[in-house]
Write a protein that holds these residues in place. Structure first.
Motif, PDB file in Angstrom:
ATOM      1  N   GLU A   1       0.816  -1.215   0.000  1.00 33.23           N
ATOM      2  CA  GLU A   1       0.000   0.000   0.000  1.00 33.23           C
ATOM      3  C   GLU A   1       0.852   1.268   0.000  1.00 33.23           C
ATOM      4  OE1 GLU A   1       0.852  -1.130   4.238  1.00 33.23           O
ATOM      5  OE2 GLU A   1       0.292  -2.166   2.369  1.00 33.23           O
ATOM      6  N   ASP A   2       2.141   1.125   0.300  1.00 36.59           N
ATOM      7  CA  ASP A   2       3.039   2.281   0.358  1.00 36.59           C
ATOM      8  C   ASP A   2       3.745   2.533  -0.969  1.00 36.59           C
ATOM      9  OD1 ASP A   2       2.629   2.697   3.173  1.00 36.59           O
ATOM     10  OD2 ASP A   2       3.916   0.949   3.522  1.00 36.59           O
ATOM     11  N   VAL A   3       3.537   1.662  -1.936  1.00 33.49           N
ATOM     12  CA  VAL A   3       4.274   1.746  -3.190  1.00 33.49           C
ATOM     13  C   VAL A   3       3.299   1.877  -4.354  1.00 33.49           C
ATOM     14  CG1 VAL A   3       5.942   0.586  -4.696  1.00 33.49           C
ATOM     15  CG2 VAL A   3       6.116   0.320  -2.208  1.00 33.49           C
ATOM     16  N   TRP A   4       3.559   2.865  -5.187  1.00 31.62           N
ATOM     17  CA  TRP A   4       2.779   3.022  -6.416  1.00 31.62           C
ATOM     18  C   TRP A   4       3.669   2.626  -7.579  1.00 31.62           C
ATOM     19  CZ3 TRP A   4       3.206   6.024 -10.891  1.00 31.62           C
ATOM     20  CH2 TRP A   4       2.073   6.004 -11.723  1.00 31.62           C
ATOM     21  N   LEU A   5       3.264   1.594  -8.315  1.00 35.81           N
ATOM     22  CA  LEU A   5       4.049   1.061  -9.419  1.00 35.81           C
ATOM     23  C   LEU A   5       3.586   1.687 -10.721  1.00 35.81           C
ATOM     24  CD1 LEU A   5       4.106  -2.694  -8.354  1.00 35.81           C
ATOM     25  CD2 LEU A   5       5.841  -0.941  -7.938  1.00 35.81           C
ATOM     26  N   GLY A   6       4.495   2.330 -11.403  1.00 31.91           N
ATOM     27  CA  GLY A   6       4.154   3.042 -12.627  1.00 31.91           C
ATOM     28  C   GLY A   6       4.171   2.154 -13.856  1.00 31.91           C
ATOM     29  N   ASP A   7       4.275   2.817 -14.991  1.00 36.40           N
ATOM     30  CA  ASP A   7       4.253   2.109 -16.270  1.00 36.40           C
ATOM     31  C   ASP A   7       5.464   1.185 -16.391  1.00 36.40           C
ATOM     32  OD1 ASP A   7       1.999   3.531 -16.900  1.00 36.40           O
ATOM     33  OD2 ASP A   7       3.092   5.114 -17.964  1.00 36.40           O
ATOM     34  N   GLY A   8       5.273   0.099 -17.109  1.00 36.19           N
ATOM     35  CA  GLY A   8       6.367  -0.819 -17.375  1.00 36.19           C
ATOM     36  C   GLY A   8       6.518  -1.925 -16.376  1.00 36.19           C
ATOM     37  N   VAL A   9       5.724  -1.895 -15.294  1.00 34.19           N
ATOM     38  CA  VAL A   9       5.888  -2.888 -14.239  1.00 34.19           C
ATOM     39  C   VAL A   9       5.335  -4.244 -14.658  1.00 34.19           C
ATOM     40  CG1 VAL A   9       5.304  -3.452 -11.865  1.00 34.19           C
ATOM     41  CG2 VAL A   9       5.881  -1.111 -12.483  1.00 34.19           C
ATOM     42  N   ALA A  10       4.370  -4.275 -15.582  1.00 33.80           N
ATOM     43  CA  ALA A  10       3.784  -5.552 -16.012  1.00 33.80           C
ATOM     44  C   ALA A  10       4.852  -6.484 -16.570  1.00 33.80           C
ATOM     45  CB  ALA A  10       2.700  -5.299 -17.050  1.00 33.80           C
ATOM     46  N   SER A  11       5.740  -5.951 -17.414  1.00 36.00           N
ATOM     47  CA  SER A  11       6.793  -6.792 -17.982  1.00 36.00           C
ATOM     48  C   SER A  11       7.755  -7.255 -16.905  1.00 36.00           C
ATOM     49  CB  SER A  11       7.550  -6.029 -19.067  1.00 36.00           C
ATOM     50  OG  SER A  11       8.178  -4.881 -18.519  1.00 36.00           O
ATOM     51  N   LEU A  12       7.959  -6.424 -15.895  1.00 36.54           N
ATOM     52  CA  LEU A  12       8.841  -6.822 -14.796  1.00 36.54           C
ATOM     53  C   LEU A  12       8.239  -7.987 -14.026  1.00 36.54           C
ATOM     54  CD1 LEU A  12      11.363  -6.232 -13.062  1.00 36.54           C
ATOM     55  CD2 LEU A  12       9.909  -4.775 -11.665  1.00 36.54           C
ATOM     56  N   ARG A  13       6.922  -7.941 -13.783  1.00 36.25           N
ATOM     57  CA  ARG A  13       6.257  -9.037 -13.077  1.00 36.25           C
ATOM     58  C   ARG A  13       6.401 -10.346 -13.867  1.00 36.25           C
ATOM     59  NH1 ARG A  13       1.346  -5.328 -11.802  1.00 36.25           N
ATOM     60  NH2 ARG A  13       1.787  -4.619  -9.682  1.00 36.25           N
ATOM     61  N   ASP A  14       6.355 -10.226 -15.191  1.00 37.37           N
ATOM     62  CA  ASP A  14       6.535 -11.422 -16.014  1.00 37.37           C
ATOM     63  C   ASP A  14       7.922 -12.022 -15.792  1.00 37.37           C
ATOM     64  OD1 ASP A  14       4.004 -11.037 -17.004  1.00 37.37           O
ATOM     65  OD2 ASP A  14       4.688 -10.024 -18.839  1.00 37.37           O
TER      66      ASP A  14
END
Length: 558
Positions: free
Chosen positions: A349-362
């Motif tokens: 809840e303390d972290v806002w993940l911006g653009d590009g994070v989807a590929s990182l999760r992969d």
């Protein structure tokens, strides 16, 4: 500090202010030990002045130097050390002139100092029943503060006037750091020499209080001076430990700015955070930051230069002194955020993940090892917090530091289950490259700061336009990425409205550096990273924590 001492030529140093009745016996005892004696009369009144002058010997075995007015015990000791150095002595046995100390201990001190000449040897008082209780209590109060100032119980007593000084080392510290010149001198000089790496060792010494003895201790004046001295030392200790990076230097390279306070900074900030919480800890750290700001001219000027460049490059920031101070306060805030991350208190809840994070999760889900390029902008320690909760992968932080094991030790204490570790690397070689390759193949992450030129091989940089002027960026992160043959990401993370805003951008699936044009390839990748970093600075200009001249031209370039 002065190098190791190879010879041992001691003398005795006796500072005196109106103490003369027991002086002849003290001088004779010291002469029997084969010591030349230097007596410093600290502006004594009659009849003491004449009596002190009479102990001088024509053969030079006893010399008396008189100060025109009383300057305090510390001033007298410094004068005596200067005379000892001029006469070619390497060590000085300081002996108080009031006859309190058992001089039988001098021979043992001399033997110890001969075997360990780089050490400050001192007596540790063993009191008889005639010792005034007021003095005992005062000493215990000082003992407590010295333990705080040194973060150690090694020094048992700093007020004993029987000690052996290495002359050159002591004068170096006295002339550059010690402010006390009266009864606060004995305490301050020992603490500061301890800070500067001089070993301090003590032996038991009997102390008595002769009936006819009178004390030169002024209860009001000297207690005020000692209180001020402890205040200086405590704040200086905190500044050194928490903000070791701000000490004045002349080299423009970041590695020469003596980041020796970092390890103790972790421990201090983490302890304050855990005891008081973030808000109370920030209130406590704010005045320390203020002291660091006032005492750190080079870092303050570097901050002003950076903010001026950033503003000229269109970044929304100011460049006045109070804007630099705000940048310093942001550094203090970031230190507490690091403690929070190390303590495992940063949640999703303390972290806002911006653009590009989807590929990182992969990549994480596939167990893919990656390289993550970060900077000293914002707080990439959030990544460590993520790693401590995700047991499926390990984060290796590539560190140009000699304190990696200390960092790892603190991280283990704060979070035994942490999946982050620091790897000390001062220069890349085939052995290091092979180890890093194996880690990435196991699916581990490698985090590299791409905004610091290397400690060794400082010529391995390229100069890239950055905030309106060319700055040196290291080629090492891109060479390592090329060797590891894995995806490379760029990460930014800054505090915004009480949360951490994370930015991700893929630099390349593989960093390819063709042999025929490797130099241009390195410049291209460094330029892409510099553009990413500049974008992060536009988002949070006061969270840039490179407090040195980032645009210096001392490094050679490719």
């Amino acid at each position: 500090m002065t190098g190791a001492i190879s010879e041992f030529k001691p003398c005795a140093l006796v500072p005196s202010f109106n103490h003369y009745k027991g002086l002849p016996a003290i001088v004779e005892c010291l002469k029997q030990l084969g010591l030349s004696v230097i007596v410093v009369d600290d502006g004594s009144a009659e009849p003491a002045a004449s009596a002190i002058a009479q102990v001088a010997q024509p053969d030079g075995s006893v010399r008396v130097f008189r100060c025109p007015q009383n300057g305090g015990k510390g001033a007298a000791v410094i004068r005596g050390l200067q005379e000892a150095q001029a006469l070619g002595f390497t060590h000085a046995v300081q002996v108080d002139a009031d006859g309190q100390h058992d001089l039988d201990a001098v021979e043992e001190l001399l033997g110890n100092a001969h075997g360990a000449p780089d050490t400050l040897w001192s007596g540790r008082p063993v009191y008889e029943s005639d010792a005034p209780w007021g003095r005992r209590i005062g000493r215990y109060v000082t003992h407590f503060w010295v333990w705080v100032e040194t973060l150690s119980f090694q020094i048992k007593d700093t007020m004993c006037g029987l000690r052996i000084y290495p002359v050159a080392r002591t004068l170096e510290v006295c002339e550059s750091e010690v402010q006390g010149r009266r009864m606060d001198f004995d305490i301050e000089v020992m603490v500061r020499m301890f800070w500067n790496g001089t070993p301090v060792r003590q032996i038991p010494v009997k102390v008595n209080y002769p009936v006819e003895n009178h004390s030169n201790f002024d209860a009001l004046r000297d207690n005020i001076a000692i209180s001020k001295m402890h205040t200086r030392l405590v704040f200086s200790m905190l500044r050194r430990r928490l903000f070791g990076w701000v000490r004045p230097v002349r080299s423009t390279h970041w590695a020469d700015q003596r980041e020796r306070g970092t390890y103790w900074g972790i421990r201090c900030v983490a302890s304050i955070y855990r005891l008081l919480g973030a808000r109370a800890a920030m209130v406590l750290i704010a005045p320390i930051v203020a002291v660091a700001f006032l005492c750190s001219g080079d870092a303050r000027r570097a901050s002003g230069q950076y903010l001026t460049r950033a503003r000229q490059a269109g970044v929304c920031c100011g460049s006045a002194w109070y804007h630099s101070f705000w940048q310093f306060l942001n550094f203090g805030r970031a230190a507490l955020d690091k403690a929070s991350a190390w303590n495992g208190d940063i949640g999703a809840e303390d972290v806002w993940l911006g653009d590009g994070v989807a590929s990182l999760r992969d990549q994480v889900g596939a167990g893919q090892g990656i390289v993550v390029l970060v900077s000293h902008q914002g707080n990439p320690e959030v990544l460590r917090a993520v790693a401590s909760k995700q047991k499926s992968f390990v984060v290796n932080i590539f560190a140009h530091t000699k304190h990696a094991e200390n960092f790892n030790s603190v991280l283990r204490k704060l979070d035994p289950g942490s999946q982050a570790r620091l790897i000390e690397v001062t220069a890349l070689n085939p052995v290091v490259a092979g180890e890093l390759y194996d880690r990435v193949q196991r699916g581990e992450w490698l985090v590299i700061a791409a905004d610091r030129t290397p400690v060794e091989a400082r010529e391995n940089v390229v100069r890239i336009p950055f905030l309106g002027d060319e700055a040196a960026f290291p080629t090492g992160p891109f060479l390592i990425s090329h060797l590891l043959e894995c995806p490379v990401y760029m990460m930014g993370c800054h505090r915004h409205d009480g949360r951490f805003q994370v930015s991700w951008e893929k630099l390349a699936d593989r960093v390819q550096l063709p042999r025929a044009n490797r130099g241009q390839g390195l410049r291209d990748f460094a330029a892409r990273y510099a553009a990413f970093l500049e974008a992060q600075i536009h988002k949070a200009p006061y969270q840039w924590f490179n407090f040195f001249n980032f645009w210096a031209s001392e490094q050679k370039t490719r």
